[in-house]
Design a protein around this motif. Sequence first.
Motif, PDB file in Angstrom:
ATOM      1  N   MET A  46       0.836  -1.210   0.000  1.00  0.00           N
ATOM      2  CA  MET A  46       0.000   0.000   0.000  1.00  0.00           C
ATOM      3  C   MET A  46       0.867   1.255   0.000  1.00  0.00           C
ATOM      4  N   MET A  47       1.981   1.219   0.767  1.00  0.00           N
ATOM      5  CA  MET A  47       2.892   2.363   0.762  1.00  0.00           C
ATOM      6  C   MET A  47       3.520   2.569  -0.608  1.00  0.00           C
ATOM      7  N   LEU A  49       0.997   4.257  -2.806  1.00  0.00           N
ATOM      8  CA  LEU A  49       0.933   5.685  -2.472  1.00  0.00           C
ATOM      9  C   LEU A  49       2.173   6.425  -2.950  1.00  0.00           C
ATOM     10  N   SER A 104       1.782   7.137  -6.563  1.00  0.00           N
ATOM     11  CA  SER A 104       0.806   8.193  -6.825  1.00  0.00           C
ATOM     12  C   SER A 104       1.358   9.579  -6.489  1.00  0.00           C
ATOM     13  N   SER A 105       2.361   9.648  -5.625  1.00  0.00           N
ATOM     14  CA  SER A 105       2.931  10.958  -5.289  1.00  0.00           C
ATOM     15  C   SER A 105       4.005  11.400  -6.275  1.00  0.00           C
TER      16      SER A 105
END
Length: 78
Positions: free
Chosen positions: A45-46, A49, A52-53
Amino acid sequence: MEKDKQSDISSAQAVLLGALAPGVNGPTWNTLKSAFFLLGLCLAMMLVLAFSSSDSSLVIHVGFLVTITAILFLLLSW
């Protein structure tokens, strides 16, 4: 007589004796596998993320953590 000696062992001593004994029992191995599964899930999950950043250093860092976790789990399973 030996049952009386075994009942005199405290829980801390039992954990210490279990840690020093050769091999791993079934419940401990199942707990370890589930902990690694949850760690892998959190790191995945990290990683999503981080992608996505759009921060490349963050993607590399989390990717390295995922690699370390996978290698450690494979070494423990082997």
